[in-house]
Design a protein around this motif. Sequence first.
Motif, PDB file in Angstrom:
ATOM      1  N   LEU A  20       0.826  -1.205   0.000  1.00  0.00           N
ATOM      2  CA  LEU A  20       0.000   0.000   0.000  1.00  0.00           C
ATOM      3  C   LEU A  20       0.860   1.254   0.000  1.00  0.00           C
ATOM      4  O   LEU A  20       0.344   2.363   0.045  1.00  0.00           O
ATOM      5  CB  LEU A  20      -0.939   0.003   1.206  1.00  0.00           C
ATOM      6  N   PHE A  98     -11.251  -7.455  12.846  1.00  0.00           N
ATOM      7  CA  PHE A  98     -11.227  -6.030  12.481  1.00  0.00           C
ATOM      8  C   PHE A  98      -9.814  -5.458  12.643  1.00  0.00           C
ATOM      9  O   PHE A  98      -9.347  -4.683  11.828  1.00  0.00           O
ATOM     10  CB  PHE A  98     -12.201  -5.235  13.352  1.00  0.00           C
ATOM     11  N   GLY A 101      -7.221  -5.554   9.871  1.00  0.00           N
ATOM     12  CA  GLY A 101      -7.282  -4.483   8.886  1.00  0.00           C
ATOM     13  C   GLY A 101      -7.003  -3.115   9.488  1.00  0.00           C
ATOM     14  O   GLY A 101      -6.319  -2.284   8.895  1.00  0.00           O
ATOM     15  N   LEU A 102      -7.533  -2.892  10.696  1.00  0.00           N
ATOM     16  CA  LEU A 102      -7.390  -1.562  11.299  1.00  0.00           C
ATOM     17  C   LEU A 102      -5.940  -1.280  11.693  1.00  0.00           C
ATOM     18  O   LEU A 102      -5.480  -0.150  11.619  1.00  0.00           O
ATOM     19  CB  LEU A 102      -8.286  -1.446  12.537  1.00  0.00           C
ATOM     20  N   LEU A 103      -5.223  -2.325  12.147  1.00  0.00           N
ATOM     21  CA  LEU A 103      -3.867  -2.102  12.642  1.00  0.00           C
ATOM     22  C   LEU A 103      -2.791  -2.488  11.631  1.00  0.00           C
ATOM     23  O   LEU A 103      -1.737  -1.878  11.582  1.00  0.00           O
ATOM     24  CB  LEU A 103      -3.648  -2.895  13.940  1.00  0.00           C
ATOM     25  N   PRO A 105      -2.827  -3.036   7.960  1.00  0.00           N
ATOM     26  CA  PRO A 105      -3.297  -3.101   6.570  1.00  0.00           C
ATOM     27  C   PRO A 105      -2.219  -3.534   5.573  1.00  0.00           C
ATOM     28  O   PRO A 105      -2.526  -4.222   4.602  1.00  0.00           O
ATOM     29  CB  PRO A 105      -3.775  -1.672   6.289  1.00  0.00           C
ATOM     30  N   THR A 419      -0.604   0.416  10.348  1.00  0.00           N
ATOM     31  CA  THR A 419      -1.425   1.422   9.679  1.00  0.00           C
ATOM     32  C   THR A 419      -0.808   2.814   9.786  1.00  0.00           C
ATOM     33  O   THR A 419      -0.040   3.098  10.714  1.00  0.00           O
ATOM     34  CB  THR A 419      -2.836   1.456  10.281  1.00  0.00           C
ATOM     35  N   ASN A 420      -1.155   3.657   8.846  1.00  0.00           N
ATOM     36  CA  ASN A 420      -0.758   5.061   8.913  1.00  0.00           C
ATOM     37  C   ASN A 420      -1.831   5.927   9.553  1.00  0.00           C
ATOM     38  O   ASN A 420      -1.657   7.134   9.680  1.00  0.00           O
ATOM     39  CB  ASN A 420      -0.473   5.592   7.505  1.00  0.00           C
ATOM     40  N   ALA A 421      -2.951   5.323   9.878  1.00  0.00           N
ATOM     41  CA  ALA A 421      -4.041   6.115  10.466  1.00  0.00           C
ATOM     42  C   ALA A 421      -3.608   6.651  11.829  1.00  0.00           C
ATOM     43  O   ALA A 421      -2.832   6.020  12.542  1.00  0.00           O
ATOM     44  CB  ALA A 421      -5.282   5.239  10.610  1.00  0.00           C
TER      45      ALA A 421
ATOM     46  N   PHE B  80      -9.825  -0.631   5.322  1.00  0.00           N
ATOM     47  CA  PHE B  80      -9.735  -0.608   6.782  1.00  0.00           C
ATOM     48  C   PHE B  80      -8.826   0.500   7.303  1.00  0.00           C
ATOM     49  O   PHE B  80      -9.037   0.999   8.402  1.00  0.00           O
ATOM     50  CB  PHE B  80      -9.301  -1.978   7.320  1.00  0.00           C
ATOM     51  N   SER B  81      -7.825   0.890   6.514  1.00  0.00           N
ATOM     52  CA  SER B  81      -6.976   1.960   7.024  1.00  0.00           C
ATOM     53  C   SER B  81      -7.631   3.329   6.807  1.00  0.00           C
ATOM     54  O   SER B  81      -7.522   4.203   7.667  1.00  0.00           O
ATOM     55  CB  SER B  81      -5.588   1.895   6.387  1.00  0.00           C
ATOM     56  N   LEU B  83     -11.057   3.889   6.427  1.00  0.00           N
ATOM     57  CA  LEU B  83     -12.327   3.970   7.175  1.00  0.00           C
ATOM     58  C   LEU B  83     -12.149   3.458   8.602  1.00  0.00           C
ATOM     59  O   LEU B  83     -13.071   2.889   9.187  1.00  0.00           O
ATOM     60  CB  LEU B  83     -13.400   3.166   6.447  1.00  0.00           C
ATOM     61  N   SER B  84     -10.963   3.685   9.176  1.00  0.00           N
ATOM     62  CA  SER B  84     -10.688   3.092  10.482  1.00  0.00           C
ATOM     63  C   SER B  84     -11.635   3.592  11.568  1.00  0.00           C
ATOM     64  O   SER B  84     -12.003   2.834  12.463  1.00  0.00           O
ATOM     65  CB  SER B  84      -9.229   3.337  10.876  1.00  0.00           C
ATOM     66  N   LEU B  87     -15.266   1.978  11.325  1.00  0.00           N
ATOM     67  CA  LEU B  87     -15.162   0.536  11.515  1.00  0.00           C
ATOM     68  C   LEU B  87     -14.772   0.203  12.954  1.00  0.00           C
ATOM     69  O   LEU B  87     -15.260  -0.776  13.529  1.00  0.00           O
ATOM     70  CB  LEU B  87     -14.156  -0.068  10.522  1.00  0.00           C
ATOM     71  N   PHE B  88     -13.931   1.045  13.558  1.00  0.00           N
ATOM     72  CA  PHE B  88     -13.585   0.821  14.963  1.00  0.00           C
ATOM     73  C   PHE B  88     -14.809   1.038  15.855  1.00  0.00           C
ATOM     74  O   PHE B  88     -15.077   0.252  16.768  1.00  0.00           O
ATOM     75  CB  PHE B  88     -12.438   1.744  15.386  1.00  0.00           C
ATOM     76  N   ALA B 148      -4.119   4.122   4.607  1.00  0.00           N
ATOM     77  CA  ALA B 148      -4.811   5.317   5.106  1.00  0.00           C
ATOM     78  C   ALA B 148      -4.671   6.479   4.117  1.00  0.00           C
ATOM     79  O   ALA B 148      -4.417   7.612   4.500  1.00  0.00           O
ATOM     80  CB  ALA B 148      -4.293   5.705   6.488  1.00  0.00           C
TER      81      ALA B 148
END
Lengths: 470, 356
Positions: A20, A98, A101-103, A105, A419-421, B80-81, B83-84, B87-88, B148
């Motif tokens: 990514l 979850f 994907g959230l942590l 990606p 993740t970069n979030a 997921f990155s 829309l974190s 989704l969280f 993200a």
Amino acid sequence: MPGMSALDAVLAAQSVVETLGGGSQPDRVEARQMQALSLGVHIPIVCFGIAFPAMILFVEGLYLRTGDPAYKALAKRWSKVALVLFAVGVVTGTILSFEFGLLWPEFMASFGEVFGVAFGLEGISFFVEAIFIAIYVYGWDRLPRRTHFLAGVPIVISGFTGTFFVLSVNSWMNNPQGFDVVDGQVTDPRPWEAMFNPNLWHEVVHMYLAGYIVAGFIVAGIYAYAHLKGRRDKYHRTGLVVALSFAALAAPVQVIVGDWAGRQVGKTQPVKLAAFEGLTKTQKSAPFTLGGLYDEKTGEVEYGIEIPWLLSLLSEHNPTAEVTGLDSVRPEDRPPVNIVRIAFQTMIAIGTGLALLGFIFFLTWLRKRRLPRTRVFYLAVMAAGPAAFVAMISGWIATEVGRQPWIVYNVMRTEQAVTNADGLEVGYAVLVAVYVALAVAVVWLLRRLTAAPPHTEVSQAELPRTKVAH
Amino acid sequence: MAEICLAFVMLGVTAYAIFGGADFGAGFWDLTAGTAEGGGRLRGMIQRSMAPVWEANHVWLIFVLVIVWTAFPVAFGSIFSTLSIPLFVAAIGIIFRGAAFALRGQAGTIREAKVLGGLFALSSVLIPLFFGAAAGGIASGRVEVGNAAGDPITSWVNPTSALIGVLAVVTGAHVAAVYLAGDSVRAGVPDMVQAFRRRALGSGVIAGLVALGGLAVVRSDAPDLFDGLTSGAGLAAVIASGLGGAATLALVFAGRYGLARVSAGVAVGAICLGWVFAQDPYFLPGELTLDQAAASDASLTALVFAVGVGMIILIPSLWYLYRLVLKGELDQEFEPLDQRFRPQSAGGQPPAGAGQ
């Protein structure tokens, strides 16, 4: 990737490009801790998913053979507990998927196609488990007896297959194969090769047995407490004997499986084994050091008790064999030794104790055909549940922290995957609060569930069997 | 192969939208049922209907996740990155919803039942709202390929996301009311049949209005999606959904709840399918086509084989569960939720998890 030298693996790892295109960010520690926390909550519940259905079916089988309502009351009570724990497992398991994907990606984007098929099959197992646990628990007194018993069988089987497929992914992370890296890209995925990697078998057996040990000793501990409080009727005695038997059978076997697992790790992840032992230099006739603290500066274990040749003996079954040390890789490619080592030794110590406890139980049973009578035995059983829990979590810490700094061993570093979030710290704080609330609520619920007297589980007509009349 | 995997994803999304959505909708009616005494009967019926099936219904979500991350891994990581946040929030909602529902069955006092019920019901509304918002972000082309890479806020705070979020809540409530009316008939509780019938009709009309009005929102906010929904296969699916919705209203009006279950499912399923047609050939609109998103053939083949074999076990199992449920084999006695806490019956009642 089998057949690669450590240096090749490092070079290959350096050339893996994040799919990514995102880079690393400093707060990956929070991501790792969120994942660890979520797993730490989920795995103990899974132990009950693994072991409890088999225990329940065993007791229901006794009921079907004897018709004794005490067995039925126990099986029914346990099945309600199992359903509640399953509900908690469903939601905590959802959080895990979850979090992938959230942590992580980048990890998912690069490797999802390599290991994902196992999760597809795990999803099916989970589905079957959810379906039949509902049929089983809500089918008491509704389905014909045999049908009801048979409805429990798929729960046991899917509990095993679910464990199998999840551990397939974990063992693959520790011993990745079934793909090539070309110009930094993951190519030519071979999902079946990834699924059936050589680390799979010992991990599955080790975890499956751990499930029986943890769930068995925790349940047995509750009935051991009841025993000391003077509740020694058939219902409580059966609860104790069945749960304790499952755990006590599994605990000594686990020692042998642990030896197998250790040697396998020595083959596929020698640096991890070196961290388990705090062994800095590659050497022949390596000693085993019991206890103590590893000093990162000197590379020595301080205050430990050194037993000559034992490590070589354990890892190769040969007292003079060469054992790879931490110095075989660069310092930045080594896991944090003390965490891994302390966790590993904790697991070994507790595991040995549990095996001994199981042994005592069986010896008494075989020689005297009765339960041990000493108060200290029951206190030990009460302590064994929490101890088994600690041992299992320690084992996971040793496995997963020992894998660091890699998310895919020798191929992708953990910080490449994250993740970069923003806002990981907020997510972490929320998650901690939620899990604390969840833990309090579940304990509260289980106390309430077990507070009702056992005879409420069976109808009045069933209790005095001679008086059944309509 | 990519098409088959997409079909699996849509099977899961549709099943989750219908069955999972109905469970969330039941939570909506629980939330709006009024006081403990006044809403006790509604809540009792909801508890009784949901208890045996909600876990299996929930697993469709896991099913969707595992197929997407295996078959479309880059899209999964990107979604997921970016829309974190929604989704969280949905994930946290899932913890509260499931745990509070399971615990409410064991509540010992009306106070406990109220707190747990409130948590269950509130999260039942938040989950579809945030899932819908995430879906809206995907459908309106706001998820960019990358770690993200899309905007962390506007990707889900936008007109299309708001629309799909609200629509998810309202349609869930509608489907739930239809199912609960049918369950009330089976339980032989006429006043509950009427109560849910009214709710099914009212929510059905509102869902239809939101959907129609929503087309205007989509037209200005996501023109490509609008074009897809108003031409070709997308249009056919939208019409099918409208017909399904109208048929459901007619059947509920006529008291034919068994058939209404099917037509309500068709209405929801068709709109899910319409979404796929509308954004064809894209997986992430404007960013990634289905072929670009797909994993390599070896992985897709293995996944299709594995899930295909799994389905041989899964489908009969599901059929068995739903057959037992619809024949009333797993039914508990109907009991208003607050009744357990009334003085005359305190203590002697078994917990709600118990088949009597």
